[in-house]
Scaffold this active site. Structure first.
Site, mmCIF file in Angstrom:
data_model
loop_
_atom_site.group_PDB
_atom_site.id
_atom_site.type_symbol
_atom_site.label_atom_id
_atom_site.label_comp_id
_atom_site.label_asym_id
_atom_site.label_seq_id
_atom_site.Cartn_x
_atom_site.Cartn_y
_atom_site.Cartn_z
ATOM 1 C CG ASP A 27 26.320 35.535 31.857
ATOM 2 O OD1 ASP A 27 25.533 35.603 32.811
ATOM 3 O OD2 ASP A 27 26.777 36.537 31.277
ATOM 4 C CG ASP A 69 21.954 34.855 35.166
ATOM 5 O OD1 ASP A 69 21.383 35.419 36.115
ATOM 6 O OD2 ASP A 69 22.817 35.405 34.457
#
Length: 629
Positions: free
Chosen positions: A502, A310
Site C-alpha cells: 500500500d 506488505d
C-alpha cells in the site's frame, strides 16, 4: 432511430445486410448474373479490408485467425456459393457489433464509476454566498456546501456536527456511514438527505476518486492482452481446418467441398469469446472494489502460486494506536511534541497517530525549520535552533545515538525512536491491529492453490513475526528496504508471484512482481500507479476474491473457446462428407458464434467467495500514558 444509429456505427454490417437482401431479391426475380456481380463486389471489398488488417497483424508478429475467413470468402466466390459468402461477410462484420454489445454490458460497473465522477462544486465565499464552480477549480482550504444526494467533489474534512454518507462506490458497503466533525470525507461518495459543509483538503487531481477514475479509464482502454489467450489456438486451428478442407476436396474431387468446410471453420468464436470473458471478469472485480487495469493481469492472477504481503496498512489496518511513550533524555510530553513536529512532514502511517496524540494532549508540536522523509527509515528534521531530530527506526536513530538500546516490545507492537542531537529523547510504542479479515484471506488464497505466502516489511522481526503467526504466514522477511523487497520477489518460487502492498515504498516491488495489487482505499498514489490492480475498498479479503474471479474468468474463456472449436470441428466433418451445403453451414456458424458469446458472458455472474473474519472482537486501543505502562 436506434436502428439508424446502429448502422451508422457499423456501416459494413449495413452494407452486408443490404447486399444479402438485394442478392436474394435478384435471384427471386430470375437475375442470377446481377446477383453474382453484386455479391462478388461486396465480398471482394470485405476480403480486401480484412486482408489489410491480417497483413498488419502478421507484420506485428501476431498470427491472426482472419486468414480462415479470407480463404473461406474467396473460395465461396470461386465455386459460385456467393450467398454463403455474403452470410460469412455478415457474420464477420456483425461479430464486431456483437462483441461491442457484450463488452458494453460487461463493462457496466466500470462505466458507472466513470459516470459518477463529480463535475461541479458549491464553494462558500467569505460573505456566505454559494458559488457554483468546476471541480477542477477547487483548492485546498475551500469551504464547500454539499447538498442532499450530491456527489462529494473532492477529498476533505467534515465541518458540520455529523453527516450521513453513502460510501459504497469506494468501499462496497451498501449502508450509509455517519461521519462527525473533523473526520475525513472522500470524493465520489454520495451525501444523504441533509446538506453539510466541508473543507477541501485536496484538489480534484489529488482526490481519491479521481485516481480511481483514471485507473478505470486504463482498464476500459486496455484490450490487447485479452486476445492473446485465443491467439494460442490460431495456428493449429487454421492448419487443421485447411487440412480437413483440402482432404475433403482431394477425396471427393469436388472443389465446393473445400468451400463448404471452410464456411463452418470461420473463427468468430475464438475472436470474440476471450475478450468478452475478460471484460466480464474485470467488471466482476470492479463490483467487489478491485480495479484490474488490463486483461493480462486477470490471466496472471488466475495462475498465481506465491503471494507476498506488505505488513503495515496491508495485513494490518494501517491505523496504528499509541500504546505508550517512554521518556529518555526528555519527559514523555516533550518526546511526543518533538516527534509530532517532525512527523507533520511524513506520509507514513505512524505519523498521523503521533500528531493526533500531541493535539489530544494539547501539546504544541516542535517548531521545525526543515524536514525530509528518508524512505523506509523515518524523518530527519532540523529545529529552529539548528538541532537535528530523527524520528524512525532504531537503526536510523542509532546513526546519531551511539549505543542505542532497543525498547522491549510485546507481540504486535512497534517502537518509533526519537533523537535530539546525539541523545535518545525517548521512544513511542504503537500497535497496528491486524485486519480481522486477514487470516481468512490467507486461508482462502491457500485454498485457491497458492503454495507460498510471505511477509515483506521494513518493520523489525519480532513485530513482523507476531503478525505472521496471527494471520497464518510462516515466511517473514523483516527490516527490508525497497530494493531488498524487489530482490526477494524476483527470486521467489513458485511463480507467478503476487505482491500486495500500500505505501509509496511498495511501488518498486509492486511493479517488479508478476502482478501487483495496491491497497488504494486511502490514497497510495505511487503504489496504485505501479500496480496491475487496485483495491478501492478498505478490505484485503477482496484480494482473494479477485484471484477467485480471475481463475473463473480464464476457465470460462477457455471453455467458450473450446466449445466453439468443438462445434466447428463437428460441422467441418459433416461438411467434409458432403452433408452440409455452404449456405446452411454459414447460418449454423452464426449459431456457433452466439453460443460462444453467451458462454463467455457467464464471466459476469457468480458471487464472491466468503472470507471469514478472525475470531474475537476487534477493540481499537487508546493512548496509554507512561503511568499506565
Amino acid at each position: 432511430m436506434r436502428i439508424v444509429g446502429f448502422f451508422r456505427s457499423y456501416p459494413l454490417v449495413a452494407l452486408a445486410l443490404a447486399a444479402l437482401v438485394l442478392t436474394l431479391g435478384l435471384l427471386g426475380l430470375g437475375a442470377p448474373g446481377a446477383a453474382q456481380i453484386l455479391a462478388t463486389a461486396v465480398i471482394a471489398l470485405v476480403v480486401v479490408l480484412t486482408a489489410i488488417d491480417m497483413v498488419r497483424d502478421l507484420l506485428a508478429g501476431s498470427w491472426g485467425l482472419d486468414v480462415l475467413a479470407v480463404v473461406a470468402m474467396v473460395s465461396t466466390v470461386l465455386v459460385g456459393e456467393y450467398v454463403a459468402g455474403l452470410i460469412i461477410v455478415l457474420m464477420l462484420t456483425g461479430g464486431e457489433a456483437i462483441e461491442d454489445y457484450a463488452a458494453g454490458r460487461a463493462g457496466r460497473e466500470l462505466d458507472a464509476l466513470i459516470s459518477r465522477a463529480p463535475a461541479f462544486a458549491n464553494r462558500l465565499t467569505a460573505a456566505g454566498e454559494i458559488k457554483r464552480i468546476p471541480v477542477r477549480a477547487v483548492a485546498p482550504g475551500d469551504r464547500l456546501l454539499v447538498r442532499p444526494a450530491e456527489v462529494l467533489p473532492v477529498d476533505g474534512v467534515l465541518e458540520d456536527a455529523h453527516a450521513s454518507i453513502d460510501e459504497s462506490s469506494l468501499t462496497g458497503e451498501p449502508l450509509p456511514v455517519t461521519r462527525t466533525a473533523g473526520e475525513e470525507v472522500h470524493s465520489g461518495t454520495v451525501n444523504g438527505t441533509e446538506a453539510f459543509t466541508m473543507r477541501a483538503t485536496a484538489t480534484e487531481q489529488d482526490s481519491q476518486y479521481h485516481a480511481i477514475v483514471e485507473l478505470v479509464g486504463e482498464a476500459v482502454a486496455s484490450k490487447a492482452p485479452m486476445v492473446r489467450l485465443a491467439d494460442r489456438y490460431a495456428v493449429p486451428f487454421t492448419v487443421l481446418s485447411l487440412l480437413i478442407a483440402g482432404i475433403s476436396w482431394a477425396v471427393s474431387g469436388e472443389a465446393v467441398r473445400f468451400a463448404e468446410v471452410l464456411v463452418v471453420a470461420t473463427p468468430c468464436p475464438l475472436l470474440i469469446a476471450a475478450p468478452v470473458a475478460f471484460m466480464g471478469g474485470m467488471s466482476r472485480t470492479a463490483r467487489i472494489g478491485v480495479i484490474v487495469k488490463n486483461g493480462g493481469a486477470i490471466e496472471t492472477l488466475s495462475r498465481v502460486r506465491s503471494v507476498a504481503f506488505d505488513k503495515t496498512g496491508t495485513l494490518t489496518r494501517g491505523r496504528p494506536e499509541i500504546r505508550a511513550v517512554h521518556p529518555g533524555s526528555l519527559p514523555a510530553d516533550e518526546v511526543l511534541a518533538l516527534a509530532a513536529g517532525a512527523e507533520q512532514y511524513s506520509v507514513h502511517v505512524f505519523a498521523a497517530p503521533i500528531v493526533a496524540a500531541a493535539h489530544r494532549r494539547e501539546l504544541r508540536p516542535a517548531e521545525v525549520a526543515e524536514a525530509a522523509e528518508v524512505a523506509t527509515n523515518g524523518v530527519q528534521a532540523t529545529l529552529a535552533d539548528g538541532t537535528e531530530v530523527r524520528v524512525g527506526k532504531p537503526a536510523f536513530v542509532a546513526e546519531r545515538v551511539p549505543g542505542l538500546r532497543r525498547t522491549p516490545l510485546t507481540a504486535g507492537e512497534t517502537a518509533v525512536y526519537v533523537s535530539r542531537g546525539d541523545e535518545l529523547a525517548g521512544t513511542i510504542v504503537l500497535a497496528d491491529p491486524v485486519r480481522p479479515e486477514a487470516p481468512g484471506t490467507v486461508a482462502a488464497l491457500r485454498g485457491l492453490g497458492v503454495e507460498r505466502c510471505a511477509i515483506l516489511t521494513g518493520d523489525v522481526a519480532p513485530t513482523a513475526e507476531s503478525i505472521a503467526a496471527e494471520v497464518g504466514i510462516d515466511t517473514v522477511h523483516a527490516e527490508c528496504t525497497p530494493s531488498t523487497k524487489v530482490d526477494i520477489v524476483a527470486a521467489a518460487r513458485p511463480r507467478p508471484v503476487l505482491m500486495v502492498g500500500d505505501g509509496i515504498n511498495d511501488a518498486p516491488v509492486l511493479a517488479a512482481a508478476d502482478v501487483g495489487i495496491a491497497m488504494g482505499a486511502r490514497g497510495a498514489t505511487a503504489a496504485s500507479e505501479a500496480a496491475a490492480a487496485v483495491v478501492t475498498a478498505d478490505d484485503i479479503s477482496t484480494v482473494a476474491q479477485a484471484v477467485a474471479i480471475a481463475r473463473r474468468t480464464v476457465r470460462i474463456a477457455l471453455q467458450s473457446i473450446w466449445l466453439g472449436i468443438a462445434i466447428s470441428l463437428g460441422l467441418m466433418l459433416v461438411a467434409a462428407f458432403g452433408f452440409l451445403p455452404a449456405v446452411l453451414g454459414a447460418i449454423l456458424q452464426e449459431g456457433v458464434d452466439l453460443v460462444a458469446i453467451l458462454g463467455a458472458m457467464r464471466a459476469l455472474g457468480g458471487g464472491p467467495i466468503a472470507v471469514p473474519p478472525a475470531s474475537g472482537e476487534d477493540h481499537p486501543g487508546d493512548f496509554v500514558s507512561p503511568e499506565r505502562v
